[in-house]
Design a protein around this motif. Structure first.
Motif, PDB file in Angstrom:
ATOM      1  N   LEU A 381       0.741  -1.331  -0.080  1.00  0.00           N
ATOM      2  CA  LEU A 381      -0.107   0.088   0.207  1.00  0.00           C
ATOM      3  C   LEU A 381       0.964   1.140   0.019  1.00  0.00           C
ATOM      4  N   HIS A 382       1.985   1.138   0.762  1.00  0.00           N
ATOM      5  CA  HIS A 382       2.915   2.380   0.750  1.00  0.00           C
ATOM      6  C   HIS A 382       3.487   2.598  -0.650  1.00  0.00           C
ATOM      7  N   ARG A 386       3.092   5.819  -2.981  1.00  0.00           N
ATOM      8  CA  ARG A 386       4.357   6.459  -3.640  1.00  0.00           C
ATOM      9  C   ARG A 386       4.255   6.753  -4.997  1.00  0.00           C
ATOM     10  N   LEU A 387       3.923   5.658  -5.763  1.00  0.00           N
ATOM     11  CA  LEU A 387       3.757   5.612  -7.257  1.00  0.00           C
ATOM     12  C   LEU A 387       2.626   6.223  -7.880  1.00  0.00           C
ATOM     13  N   TYR A 388       1.586   6.202  -7.028  1.00  0.00           N
ATOM     14  CA  TYR A 388       0.055   6.737  -7.486  1.00  0.00           C
ATOM     15  C   TYR A 388      -0.528   7.632  -6.307  1.00  0.00           C
ATOM     16  N   PRO A 389       0.175   8.599  -5.981  1.00  0.00           N
ATOM     17  CA  PRO A 389      -0.567   9.470  -4.914  1.00  0.00           C
ATOM     18  C   PRO A 389      -1.809  10.134  -5.272  1.00  0.00           C
ATOM     19  N   PRO A 390      -2.888  10.023  -4.636  1.00  0.00           N
ATOM     20  CA  PRO A 390      -4.265  10.497  -4.754  1.00  0.00           C
ATOM     21  C   PRO A 390      -4.214  12.110  -5.177  1.00  0.00           C
ATOM     22  N   VAL A 391      -3.229  12.944  -4.515  1.00  0.00           N
ATOM     23  CA  VAL A 391      -3.446  14.179  -4.751  1.00  0.00           C
ATOM     24  C   VAL A 391      -1.722  14.320  -5.238  1.00  0.00           C
ATOM     25  N   LEU A 392      -1.531  15.085  -6.435  1.00  0.00           N
ATOM     26  CA  LEU A 392      -0.203  15.061  -6.876  1.00  0.00           C
ATOM     27  C   LEU A 392       0.365  16.303  -6.452  1.00  0.00           C
ATOM     28  N   PHE A 393      -0.377  17.471  -5.891  1.00  0.00           N
ATOM     29  CA  PHE A 393       0.678  18.622  -5.598  1.00  0.00           C
ATOM     30  C   PHE A 393      -0.232  19.061  -4.255  1.00  0.00           C
ATOM     31  N   LEU A 394       0.504  19.671  -3.353  1.00  0.00           N
ATOM     32  CA  LEU A 394       0.004  20.425  -2.279  1.00  0.00           C
ATOM     33  C   LEU A 394       0.280  21.829  -2.370  1.00  0.00           C
ATOM     34  N   SER A 395      -0.730  22.520  -2.285  1.00  0.00           N
ATOM     35  CA  SER A 395      -0.610  24.081  -2.579  1.00  0.00           C
ATOM     36  C   SER A 395      -0.492  24.854  -1.333  1.00  0.00           C
ATOM     37  N   ASN A 437       8.196  -1.575  -6.522  1.00  0.00           N
ATOM     38  CA  ASN A 437       9.011  -2.508  -5.594  1.00  0.00           C
ATOM     39  C   ASN A 437       8.718  -2.428  -4.261  1.00  0.00           C
ATOM     40  N   PRO A 438       7.828  -3.029  -3.755  1.00  0.00           N
ATOM     41  CA  PRO A 438       7.576  -2.658  -2.193  1.00  0.00           C
ATOM     42  C   PRO A 438       8.761  -3.018  -1.406  1.00  0.00           C
ATOM     43  N   GLU A 439       9.757  -3.886  -1.791  1.00  0.00           N
ATOM     44  CA  GLU A 439      10.748  -4.268  -0.891  1.00  0.00           C
ATOM     45  C   GLU A 439      11.607  -3.215  -0.392  1.00  0.00           C
ATOM     46  N   ARG A 440      11.710  -2.068  -0.999  1.00  0.00           N
ATOM     47  CA  ARG A 440      12.408  -0.786  -0.671  1.00  0.00           C
ATOM     48  C   ARG A 440      11.728  -0.220   0.816  1.00  0.00           C
ATOM     49  N   LEU A 441      10.647  -0.451   1.092  1.00  0.00           N
ATOM     50  CA  LEU A 441      10.018  -0.159   2.162  1.00  0.00           C
ATOM     51  C   LEU A 441       9.813  -1.261   3.323  1.00  0.00           C
ATOM     52  N   ALA A 442      10.838  -2.119   3.249  1.00  0.00           N
ATOM     53  CA  ALA A 442      10.887  -3.307   4.156  1.00  0.00           C
ATOM     54  C   ALA A 442      11.217  -2.742   5.696  1.00  0.00           C
ATOM     55  N   GLU A 443      11.948  -1.347   5.620  1.00  0.00           N
ATOM     56  CA  GLU A 443      12.294  -1.205   6.879  1.00  0.00           C
ATOM     57  C   GLU A 443      11.464   0.109   7.362  1.00  0.00           C
ATOM     58  N   GLY A 444      10.342   0.291   6.646  1.00  0.00           N
ATOM     59  CA  GLY A 444       9.546   1.427   6.816  1.00  0.00           C
ATOM     60  C   GLY A 444       9.741   2.617   5.738  1.00  0.00           C
ATOM     61  N   VAL A 445       9.046   3.741   5.989  1.00  0.00           N
ATOM     62  CA  VAL A 445       9.058   4.726   4.910  1.00  0.00           C
ATOM     63  C   VAL A 445      10.258   5.587   5.418  1.00  0.00           C
TER      64      VAL A 445
END
Length: 522
Positions: A381-382, A386-395, A437-445
């Motif tokens: 899910l993380h 990362r790849l598909y954030p619902p909101v693309l910008f913060l204004s 590659n979810p493995e990159r998040l194995a130790e947390g964000v």
């Protein structure tokens, strides 16, 4: 003097006054459309902020629209490297001018920030010199509430809303989550052919699922009326899209009035029940609206008179309910949709996630305590966020002259914090930043970045950050986990031949042509 009127070289005083007023209007207009933008551009360039040059009145609007139309006219390969398609103009600007770049939204200067350290600095800013820009009339129609407030009003609303999303309150909503998950599985099972498979558009299906969840968790026993509010929001959204072409919103007042009347009726009944309840008695309404009204009621005596504590008006509660609906269902339905697309593209990760689910829960309904044991599901899910954030910008906008990093920004500069571009940046995520590659998040964000730069752990902003971090992120993650667990327990799935990979921005990041998936009963 002639005919009772003063003349100066044959011109009446009225004509002189009109001429002076006209000249003042012309000078103010010139300052707005030319002098101020040009002056701001010089100040930004002098500090090394490069970008497009100001174009009279329209800025970069036409070029942005042209590139967006061109990108949306054709699908993309089965790849997660989506910035060139969904944000073609911004992707091109940052690639050309750097991670702090200048563009123009009409006459307004806009600085795109794709540096995670500077984004974090903006989000943590407490000076009051950086604030939330006002939503336009279209945004107000659909979202409003907490999202549109700033300063003391935002702080008051956030303080009242926070208790409704406390982890202990979320636990009470678990039966509603569980019921909706079971209904989703039952519906999909009813669609299976004799061979045990079927094709569904999970984008539409998961929208209905999350709407059912938010209807039940927001309004409890009034969830059927809640579903009508969703229908009205759909109509409102369609009218908004039409308005982008017609420059008007026909029929929106009638839709808005019906929505507000429904909400006002529900709120009035709940507030009456709260006032009549015995002191200390359990209210029995563990849904979001009940919890919100209980928190808001702290400002009143038992007889309904004010204690002098700031509280929300009924109109403000209505706006928060609209926001519950829009943000509550939109974020999670998008997350679950892209999660299913990604797991269908990568069946080995689907198998790993299912094996974990069956190990932790077997075929039992998921419970709150054991959700925290889902390491692989959380990684998946993380990675999707990362790849598909619902909101693309913060204004944000500079309300007064202020500094961000080494830059001195004048008042009135719009800041676009480029969440999508940062979360796809190889500098922070490695050469495989565009891969699933979810493995990159194995130790947390916080340890996901492959390099050891100071920005490690700060390049992940799907729920925003700072004091304005999304209040509903815990709700969204619990809902997404329970939904995905229920699906993995019952079905395997693959992309349909009818699926076209075409992520697209319609306020949030959606599949342009739907998300057709073939389900198979396990």
């Amino acid at each position: 003097m002639a005919g009772g009127r003063f003349l100066v070289d044959g011109v009446g005083w009225g004509g002189w006054v009109a001429g002076v007023l006209l000249l003042g209007w012309v000078l103010r207009t010139l300052r707005w459309v030319w002098w101020t933008p040009r002056s701001t551009e010089r100040k930004l360039r002098a500090q090394g902020i490069d970008g497009t040059s100001y174009r009279f009145l329209f800025g970069d609007i036409r070029e942005t629209m042209r590139l967006t139309r061109e990108a949306k006219s054709k699908p993309m390969p089965f790849s997660h490297d989506i910035p060139p398609r969904v944000l073609p103009f911004h992707h091109q600007i940052v690639k050309t001018y750097g991670k702090v770049s200048m563009t123009w939204l009409g006459v307004s200067p806009r600085v795109i920030i794709a540096d995670p350290l500077l984004i974090r600095e903006v989000l943590l800013n407490k000076s009051g010199h950086i604030g939330k820009p006002k939503l336009g009339p279209l945004g107000q129609l659909l979202t409003g509430g907490l999202l549109s407030y700033d300063g003391e009003k935002w702080a008051m609303h956030r303080k009242i809303i926070n208790p409704a999303f406390h982890v202990e309150k979320l636990k009470r909503m678990l039966p509603a989550f569980s019921y909706c998950c079971a209904e989703l599985v039952r519906r999909w099972e009813s669609l299976l052919n004799p061979e045990g498979s079927c094709e569904v558009d999970v984008w539409l299906e998961l929208q209905n699922f999350t709407r059912d969840v938010i209807s039940r968790t927001a309004f409890g026993s009034s969830f059927e009326k809640g579903k009508r509010i969703f229908q009205l929001q759909d109509e409102q959204a369609e009218l908004v899209l039409q308005s982008l072409q017609n420059f008007q919103i026909p029929g929106h007042r009638e839709v808005d009035r019906e929505m507000e009347d429904l909400l006002r009726e529900i709120i009035a009944r709940r507030e009456k029940a709260l006032r009549q309840a015995a002191p200390g008695a359990a209210n029995g309404d563990d849904d979001l609206l009940g919890l919100l009204l209980q928190s808001n009621q702290v400002g009143f005596q038992e007889d309904g008179t004010s204690r002098g504590v700031a509280r929300m008006t009924t109109e403000e509660v209505i706006e928060e309910c609209k926001l519950f609906y829009f943000a509550g269902q939109e974020t999670t339905s998008i997350l679950l949709t892209w999660a299913m697309v990604a797991l269908a593209m990568h069946p080995s990760w689907q198998d790993r996630a299912r094996a974990e689910v069956l190990q932790v829960f077997g075929r039992e309904k998921p419970d709150f305590a054991r959700l925290s044991q889902l390491k692989i599901v959380t990684m998946v899910l993380h990675e999707v966020l990362r790849l598909y954030p619902p909101v693309l910008f913060l204004s944000r906008i500079t309300r007064a002259a202020t500094t961000v990093g080494e830059y001195s920004l004048p008042a009135g500069v719009q800041l676009q914090l480029a969440v999508l571009l940062v979360q796809h940046d190889p500098e922070y995520w490695g050469d495989d930043a565009g891969d699933f590659n979810p493995e990159r998040l194995a130790e947390g964000v916080s340890r996901a970045s492959k390099n050891q730069s100071p920005a490690a752990g700060t390049a992940f902003f799907p729920f925003g950050g700072g004091v304005r971090v999304c209040v509903g992120q815990g709700f969204a993650m619990v809902e997404a986990k329970m939904g995905l667990v229920s699906i993995l327990q019952s079905f395997s799935f693959e992309l349909s031949p009818a699926y076209t990979h075409a992520p697209s921005v319609v306020m949030t990041l959606q599949p342009q042509y739907g998300a057709q998936v073939i389900l198979r009963r396990l």
